[in-house]
Scaffold this active site. Structure first.
Site, mmCIF file in Angstrom:
data_model
loop_
_atom_site.group_PDB
_atom_site.id
_atom_site.type_symbol
_atom_site.label_atom_id
_atom_site.label_comp_id
_atom_site.label_asym_id
_atom_site.label_seq_id
_atom_site.Cartn_x
_atom_site.Cartn_y
_atom_site.Cartn_z
ATOM 1 N N LYS A 139 -23.052 -14.658 0.606
ATOM 2 C CA LYS A 139 -23.956 -14.265 1.346
ATOM 3 C C LYS A 139 -25.396 -15.054 0.368
ATOM 4 C CE LYS A 139 -22.614 -11.245 4.233
ATOM 5 N NZ LYS A 139 -22.899 -11.513 5.569
ATOM 6 N N SER A 355 -12.571 -8.210 0.988
ATOM 7 C CA SER A 355 -12.642 -9.291 2.401
ATOM 8 C C SER A 355 -11.895 -10.625 2.175
ATOM 9 C CB SER A 355 -14.068 -9.536 2.533
ATOM 10 O OG SER A 355 -14.866 -9.617 1.725
#
Lengths: 399, 98
Positions: A139, A355
Site C-alpha cells: 500500500k 492476504s
C-alpha cells in the site's frame, strides 16, 4: 502505440477524468484527446498536462523516447509557473527518504514450496515481497501515487488534511508519508483493527477515527463519506477505492517491475482483491505486454478473516474495479489462507500476512491444475504484507 | 446465573443474511457455547461459520462478552448471566454488507 503515449492517455483518462475504465489499447491519440476534453471539463488543461508530465517523469517508463514535437507541444500548453510547481513537487518527493525507498521490491522463486506441493520444475511460483516497503506493505505504492497525483492536480494543498477509510495498510502508508511530507492525516478505521495497527498509526502521529466494528471496512467507508461533507474541515478525501491513482501506482511500478524480473516470461498473475488496485493496475500493464492470465483472489465467504480483502458479491464494489479485466476470480477460505501463510513461514522462511496466504493458496491450486494439464507456467503471486502485523490475531495463534 | 438467560447477541454485517438483516438478536444460554448453539438452532448455517468441527471458535473469529474477548476467558465455556452482551466480529476483515 508506444508506451509513453499509453501512460499519458492512461494518466489523463483513468486518473483524472474519473470516467469508466477504458481499454486504452483501442484508443488512438485523437480519440483520447476528445475523451479527455469531454470527460472532465471543470479541470483546466494546465492541470491535466501538469499531472501527465509529472506522472510520465515519475513512472519509470522511457520518457526520453517521446518525440520532441510532443514535448514542445506540451510546453506550449503548460505555463512556466505550472511547470515550476510540478518540478518543485517532483523534487521534494524525490528527496524524501521514505519515498525513495518505496518500490523495487524483490521477486523470489518459492522452490521449496513448489517441491512441497509436488509441482514439476516446469511450474514456477514466484512471490513479490511487498513487505520490504518502508511502511511494510504494497500500500506504500498506492498511497504515494494518490498523494503525488493529488498534489500535482492541486487537490491536496498545504494545510489540507488527507482523509480516507482504510482497513489498515493504506492507513499506515498515508500516516508514514504524511509524517515525512508534513501532510496532516485522518484515518477512519474499523474499531476491530488489530492492536498492532492502532499503535502503528499512533506512532506516525495520524489522527484515527474508529468506525463500528460490526460494520467492517464498508462501515469505515460510509463514515468517511459522512465526515467529508463537514464543511468546517478542509479535507482531501483520498478515496482509495475510487481513485484511479491507486491503479496507476501498479500500472507504473508493480507491473513493470514484475515484467522485468521475470524477463517477460510471466504467464499468470495472482492478486488479492481489496481495493482491486493491484490487479487493475499491474493487470492492465500485463494485458498490454503479452498473454498473461489475470487471477483475482477474494474470500470464499462474506464472513471471513482475510484482512484487507473484499468479498465482491456482498461488499461495496470499488469504483476502480473493472470486472472485464480478470480472467478468473478464485475464492479462498480464511482457514486455507491462514494455512498457506503458515506453510510459507515454515517451508520457505518468509513471514507473511493472511492476504499473501490467500494469494499463495490460489497460486498453489493453479499450479496443480496447470501441472495436471502438462502446461508450463511462470506464476507470480503478490506478497501484500508481512506476518508481524498479525501477531495478536488468530493467524499466528499458538496451537 | 439463570439457565435460560436472555443474552443479547450483536451480529456483524456479513452474517446478517442469516438473521433476516437483524444486527441484534436475543438468545438463551448459560455459556457462550450454549448461546452459539441457540443461534444455530434459530438461524441454521450460522454456527459453522463461527466454530470448527471440534466446536472451538474459528481462528479468525472473535467473540466478545461485554467487550472482553472470550479467548482471554474460558472460550466457549465462558459463563453468561442475564443481560450480558455477546459480540461476534471477524478478526478484522475487508468488510461486507447484507
Amino acid at each position: 502505440m508506444p508506451s509513453w503515449i499509453r501512460i499519458h492517455v492512461y494518466a489523463d483518462l483513468r486518473l483524472l477524468a474519473c470516467c469508466p475504465a477504458v481499454d486504452i489499447a483501442r484508443f488512438d491519440m485523437s480519440d483520447a484527446c476528445t475523451a479527455i476534453l469531454k470527460a472532465d471539463s471543470h479541470r483546466s488543461a494546465l492541470r491535466r498536462n501538469a499531472v501527465s508530465y509529472f506522472l510520465m517523469n515519475n513512472s519509470g517508463l522511457p520518457f526520453h523516447d517521446s518525440p520532441k514535437s510532443y514535448v514542445s507541444g506540451q510546453s506550449a500548453i503548460m505555463s512556466n509557473f505550472q511547470a515550476d510547481t510540478v518540478a518543485t513537487i517532483a523534487s521534494t518527493l524525490e528527496n524524501t527518504g521514505v519515498v525513495r525507498s518505496i518500490g523495487n521490491t524483490p521477486l523470489v522463486r518459492l522452490h521449496r514450496l513448489e517441491r512441497h506441493l509436488g509441482l514439476p520444475a516446469s511450474i514456477e511460483i514466484h512471490l513479490k515481497i511487498e513487505w520490504v516497503n518502508p511502511g511494510g506493505s504494497i500500500k506504500d505504492r498506492t498511497a504515494l501515487s494518490i498523494i503525488q497525483a493529488a498534489i500535482a492536480a492541486g487537490d491536496l494543498d498545504r494545510g489540507q488534511t488527507l482523509i480516507d477509510a482504510t482497513s489498515g495498510n493504506t492507513g499506515i502508508a498515508y500516516a508514514m508519508l504524511g509524517a515525512a511530507l508534513e501532510i496532516p492525516v485522518t484515518l477512519v478505521v474499523p474499531g476491530s483493527a488489530s492492536e498492532e495497527r492502532k499503535r502503528t498509526l499512533a506512532a506516525y502521529g495520524a489522527h484515527v477515527v474508529y468506525s463500528d466494528p460490526y460494520e467492517g471496512s464498508d462501515g469505515a467507508i460510509r463514515l468517511v463519506r459522512d465526515l467529508v461533507t463537514d464543511r468546517d474541515h478542509n479535507y482531501f478525501y483520498a478515496d482509495q477505492y475510487n481513485n484511479q491513482a491507486n491503479a496507476v501506482a501498479h500500472y507504473t511500478t508493480t507491473g513493470p517491475e514484475i515484467w522485468d524480473q521475470t524477463s517477460g516470461r510471466l504467464t499468470h498473475f495472482v492478486a488479492a482483491l481489496g481495493t482491486t488496485g493491484t490487479l487493475m493496475g499491474a493487470g492492465g500493464f500485463f494485458r498490454h505486454r503479452g498473454t498473461v492470465e489475470l487471477i483475482g483472489v477474494q474470500p470464499a465467504e462474506a464472513f471471513h478473516g482475510i484482512e484487507g480483502l473484499k468479498h465482491l458479491p456482498t461488499a461495496i464494489v470499488p469504483g476502480i474495479f473493472d470486472p472485464s479485466l480478470p480472467d478468473r476470480i478464485e475464492g479462498v477460505d480464511t482457514e486455507e489462507a491462514f494455512d498457506a501463510a503458515r506453510a510459507l513461514a515454515r517451508i520457505e522462511g518468509y513471514f507473511a500476512g493472511s492476504s499473501t496466504g490467500a494469494n499463495l493458496a490460489a497460486a498453489a491450486r493453479l499450479g496443480s491444475e496447470l501441472a495436471s494439464k502438462g502446461q508450463p507456467a511462470c506464476i507470480v503471486a503478490v506478497g501484500c504484507d508481512g506476518g508481524s502485523r498479525y501477531l495478536s490475531t488468530g493467524l499466528w495463534e499458538l496451537n | 446465573m439463570a439457565d435460560e438467560a436472555g443474552i443479547t447477541v450483536l451480529i456483524p454485517t456479513p452474517l446478517r443474511r442469516f438473521t433476516d438483516g437483524d444486527a441484534k438478536v436475543t438468545m438463551a444460554g448459560a455459556s457462550v457455547g450454549e448461546v452459539l448453539d441457540s443461534l444455530e438452532r434459530a438461524y441454521p448455517g450460522i454456527g459453522e461459520r463461527l466454530r470448527d468441527d471440534s466446536g472451538q471458535i474459528r481462528r479468525f473469529v472473535n467473540v466478545f462478552v461485554n467487550g472482553q474477548n472470550v479467548r482471554d476467558r474460558d472460550g466457549v465455556d465462558t459463563s453468561l448471566s442475564e443481560g450480558d452482551e455477546v459480540g461476534i466480529i471477524p478478526a478484522m476483515a475487508g468488510g461486507s454488507r447484507v
